[in-house]
Write a protein that holds these residues in place. Structure first.
Motif, PDB file in Angstrom:
ATOM      1  N   LEU A   1       0.911  -1.243   0.097  1.00 41.60           N
ATOM      2  CA  LEU A   1       0.022   0.004  -0.056  1.00 41.60           C
ATOM      3  C   LEU A   1       1.017   1.341   0.004  1.00 41.60           C
ATOM      4  N   VAL A   2       2.041   1.186   0.554  1.00 36.76           N
ATOM      5  CA  VAL A   2       2.772   2.452   0.730  1.00 36.76           C
ATOM      6  C   VAL A   2       4.034   2.540  -0.067  1.00 36.76           C
ATOM      7  N   THR A   3       4.883   1.660   0.468  1.00 36.80           N
ATOM      8  CA  THR A   3       6.186   1.768  -0.098  1.00 36.80           C
ATOM      9  C   THR A   3       6.510   1.306  -1.581  1.00 36.80           C
ATOM     10  N   SER A   4       5.884   0.202  -1.920  1.00 38.14           N
ATOM     11  CA  SER A   4       6.063   0.097  -3.287  1.00 38.14           C
ATOM     12  C   SER A   4       5.126   0.271  -4.149  1.00 38.14           C
ATOM     13  N   ALA A   5       4.124   1.241  -3.643  1.00 37.14           N
ATOM     14  CA  ALA A   5       3.037   1.633  -4.436  1.00 37.14           C
ATOM     15  C   ALA A   5       3.414   2.899  -5.578  1.00 37.14           C
ATOM     16  N   THR A   6       2.878   3.136  -6.546  1.00 37.33           N
ATOM     17  CA  THR A   6       2.920   4.139  -7.387  1.00 37.33           C
ATOM     18  C   THR A   6       2.015   5.290  -7.248  1.00 37.33           C
ATOM     19  N   TYR A   7       2.602   6.535  -7.152  1.00 39.99           N
ATOM     20  CA  TYR A   7       1.787   7.679  -6.837  1.00 39.99           C
ATOM     21  C   TYR A   7       1.273   8.675  -7.908  1.00 39.99           C
ATOM     22  N   THR A   8       2.047   8.377  -9.144  1.00 42.68           N
ATOM     23  CA  THR A   8       2.000   9.314 -10.165  1.00 42.68           C
ATOM     24  C   THR A   8       2.201   8.756 -11.466  1.00 42.68           C
ATOM     25  N   GLY A   9       1.602   9.082 -12.527  1.00 44.15           N
ATOM     26  CA  GLY A   9       2.005   8.578 -13.646  1.00 44.15           C
ATOM     27  C   GLY A   9       0.704   8.670 -14.809  1.00 44.15           C
ATOM     28  N   ALA A  10       0.874   8.481 -15.881  1.00 41.80           N
ATOM     29  CA  ALA A  10      -0.245   8.826 -16.815  1.00 41.80           C
ATOM     30  C   ALA A  10      -0.899   7.333 -17.346  1.00 41.80           C
ATOM     31  N   GLU A  11      -0.058   6.319 -17.379  1.00 38.22           N
ATOM     32  CA  GLU A  11      -0.491   5.096 -18.019  1.00 38.22           C
ATOM     33  C   GLU A  11       0.487   3.984 -17.533  1.00 38.22           C
ATOM     34  N   ARG A  12       0.148   2.720 -18.035  1.00 38.23           N
ATOM     35  CA  ARG A  12       0.532   1.590 -17.339  1.00 38.23           C
ATOM     36  C   ARG A  12       2.011   1.392 -17.191  1.00 38.23           C
TER      37      ARG A  12
END
Lengths: 380, 347
Positions: free
Chosen positions: A67-78
């Protein structure tokens, strides 16, 4: 006798003030004591505590990682989420509108928002304990709000464009089905429960048949029949709207269960209550409405809320009729090639479970609160 | 006697009433309704899936949009009905939808037994294999002794067995109940090869942790021609659906694209240009009344290309190599470029 002259001996010592209160020993109060009594009180409880701690130790670090450390927070696609094996938050953000509104036209989305606000006002006003106008708000929510909500969502009046129900989706469908089911199942359920206890044979027979029929058929089957068989029997022009089919099915289904819950409450009221009311000269309807039902319903609040929660979760079955409810919208967004990654499915389902949990937990908290407030006379 | 005549008359009237809808009803219904109702899948990447704004996109969706463009000159006049594979044909028979554009395989039994007609093939699919690049395979014939991840209870399983037996290769099937479990097992290295329909392979590849480490082998071991389906008996509407697809293929053949269709149509006002480009003149409706023959207007093909684009454009936009799916044209290329997409002449 007279020489009882009180002479204060020079060496004597008399306490003139209260001794300072010492804190209770740390073995009796405080966090350590709490742990000792509650977690390590006996051997079985110590074992259980250790097992639970072990489970938490196993569960929490990977969850935290996901949920936190390996998560991706920004981006526009896969490609943004692909390298990080964790929650893909930008996927949720990008699809949030789809989860909420489904296929509802973008420029008309203020309408469901507005309906939601009006509904919330009704719910809060009707459920707020000790609020003066509770009754009025409840009437508004049960009688006026459905009409306003229908006009807002469907349109076709007041210059609003028609949005056919097959364009509704996401949380809109989930809430419409759940609220309709809840609003209709309670009165219908009460009527059926009274009918089942009635002395009139026709009413009794009808109620029993109805309840047993709907309880005997799985909801999936009912929905499947409504979606696949109905169009074959009824000409397309007269065939009812898909959402309407699901609404009717869910409402009837829930009311059968509600009837049995309410009947449970009615059984628990001693006969003396009815007899007392009759002795006062109250007719059947007054006895029922003012003496029996208030006591019976209070008793079965847990059962009623249980049925509501079950109903809320059952709404996810309407995808069988081709309706795109919240869960189905999450499911559909998973195939969108823009966001497909190995982690997308987990992210979507985590979000879905969080949504359902918060809704159901909210209902359950309110019911617990209500039970405590209404628990008059049966508790010491 | 009187009774017999009356019976006969009733039968004749009933017969007429029944025969009537078969001829031209669907198109009339659509125009009166002001909307095409199109049955699509409940979500198949690149073929029919809603985007984040709730708009349907995909190769199959484009078929519906093209038909709406031909009829109404407006590709948004379509209502999409997501259908499961279980109720798709019932929905068509019960007139709940006008047509299916739902990755349905054309087979003899479906064409004859269900009261349906397949109008063409908008995607030549077939079962294929995916393997790790590191294995350095160039053909499925090198798969002897491989373990193969397959979803159980599908024709996929049978096709794979047939293929390996026919080529005298040994293989070890590793079966799973759902598509998700299968791809996950393949990703974790439980087996060397993953097999399903080629279009599905490309979609599932996106769910792998390192998609670029995997490749789809060139062999196609089964035939899965996918195409739009209409109700049996309404030949006018079937013709329209069939020729909308052909128009998109023809446009690619003669180089008409979404970008240049307006200019090409304008050029055709000149009689001299028209004489020199007879194919194009017929295509844009400057010559002949082909649109009217189909029951729509003569600029039908121009409308389709203006709103949806030609077949190649639709393919590249939805599933092509620049999309995440990255499917090569292969069998779906034009017949002039080694594929199977071929349109009879519009004349």
């Amino acid at each position: 006798m007279s020489d009882v002259s009180v002479r204060t001996p020079a060496v004597a010592w008399v306490r003139t003030e209260q001794a300072p209160v010492l804190a209770a020993p740390s073995t009796l109060v405080g966090p350590i004591a709490w742990v000792r009594t509650n977690l390590l009180g006996s051997i079985p409880s110590t074992v259980l505590t250790l097992v639970c701690a072990w489970l938490l130790f196993l569960l929490i670090p990977p969850m935290w990682k996901f949920l936190v450390t390996s998560a991706t927070y920004t981006g526009a696609e896969r490609t943004a989420c692909l390298p990080n094996p964790g929650m893909c938050y930008p996927y949720l953000a990008d699809n949030f509108q789809f989860f909420m509104y489904g296929f509802y036209p973008v420029i008309e989305r203020w309408r469901p928002n507005f309906a939601l606000i009006l509904g919330m006002i009704g719910v809060v006003g009707a459920l707020w304990p000790d609020f003066r106008y509770r009754g009025q708000f409840a009437l508004y929510f049960l009688l006026v709000f459905p009409i306003i909500a229908f006009v807002l969502l469907y349109g076709g009046a007041l210059g609003l464009a028609v949005v056919p129900t097959d364009q509704w989706g996401g949380v809109i469908v989930t809430l419409v089905v759940a609220v309709t089911g809840i609003v209709f199942s309670l009165p219908l359920g009460i009527a059926l429960a009274l009918g089942r206890r009635s002395k009139l044979p026709v009413v009794k027979f009808f109620s029993i048949t109805f309840i047993e029929f709907w309880r005997g058929v799985p909801l999936v089957t009912v929905l499947f029949m409504a979606s696949v068989m109905l169009p074959l029997f009824v000409p397309q022009a007269y065939s009812p709207d898909k959402l309407l089919r699901a609404l009717v099915a869910v409402a009837l289904f829930a009311s059968a269960y509600m009837a049995e819950v309410v009947r449970g409450g009615l059984q628990a009221i001693p006969k003396g209550q009815t007899e007392g009311a009759q002795a006062l000269g109250m007719p059947y309807w007054q006895t029922t409405a003012f003496i029996i039902l208030p006591q019976a319903l209070k008793l079965v609040i847990p059962g009623i809320v249980n049925t509501f929660i079950g109903l809320f979760k059952d709404t996810s079955l309407v995808f069988i009729v081709g309706l795109v409810d919240f869960l189905k919208a999450v499911d559909m967004s998973l195939v969108n090639p823009v966001w497909a990654t190995p982690w997308t499915r987990y992210s979507g389902y985590f979000f879905a479970s969080l949504f359902y949990f918060l809704c159901c937990w909210g209902m359950s908290l309110y019911s617990r609160n209500m039970e405590e407030r209404l628990a008059t006379g049966h508790k010491r | 006697m009187t009774l017999r005549i009356a019976t006969f008359a009733t039968a004749a009237i009933l017969g007429l009433a029944v025969a009537q809808p078969a001829s031209a009803q669907t198109l009339r219904e659509i125009t009166t309704r002001g909307q095409l109702v199109c049955g699509v899948s409940q979500g198949l990447a690149g073929f029919s899936n809603p985007d984040a704004q709730g708009r349907w996109t995909g190769l199959d969706v484009d078929v519906c949009r093209a038909i709406a463009a031909a009829i109404f000159d407006d590709p948004t006049k379509v209502r999409f009905v997501p259908l499961s594979s279980a109720n798709r044909f019932t929905a068509l028979q019960s007139r709940e939808v006008d047509l299916l554009a739902r990755n349905s395989t054309w087979t003899l039994s479906r064409d004859t037994q269900l009261g349906l007609d397949f109008t063409g093939i908008n995607y030549y699919d077939g079962q294929a294999f995916m393997a790790r690049r590191s294995l350095r395979l160039s053909s499925a014939l090198e798969l002897g002794g491989a373990s193969v991840c397959i979803q159980t209870g599908t024709t996929t399983e049978l096709n794979a067995a047939d293929f390996f037996r026919a080529n005298n290769l040994r293989f070890e099937p590793v079966v799973f109940a759902t598509a998700d479990e299968t791809i996950k097992a393949y990703d974790s290295g439980r087996c060397d090869v993953f097999t399903t329909d080629a279009s599905g392979l490309y979609a599932e590849r996106l769910k792998l942790s390192a998609p670029n480490d995997h490749m789809v082998l060139p062999e196609i071991i089964s035939k899965e021609p996918l195409g739009p389906v209409v109700r049996h008996g309404d030949n006018q509407f079937a013709d329209l659906v069939r020729w909308v697809h052909f128009a998109m293929v023809t446009a690619e053949e003669i180089g008409v694209t979404q970008a240049n269709v307006a200019a090409k149509a304008a050029e055709m006002r000149n009689a001299e240009v028209r004489r020199r480009n007879p194919d194009l003149a017929r295509f844009v409706g400057a010559d002949g009344t082909f649109g009217e023959m189909l029951g729509v207007t003569n600029d039908w093909a121009v409308r389709i290309i203006r709103h949806v684009g030609n077949y190649g454009e639709s393919f590249e936009r939805n599933v092509g190599e620049r999309t995440p799916l990255g499917i090569r044209r292969g069998l779906n290329n034009l017949w002039t470029k080694g594929g199977l997409q071929y349109s009879p002449p519009i004349r």
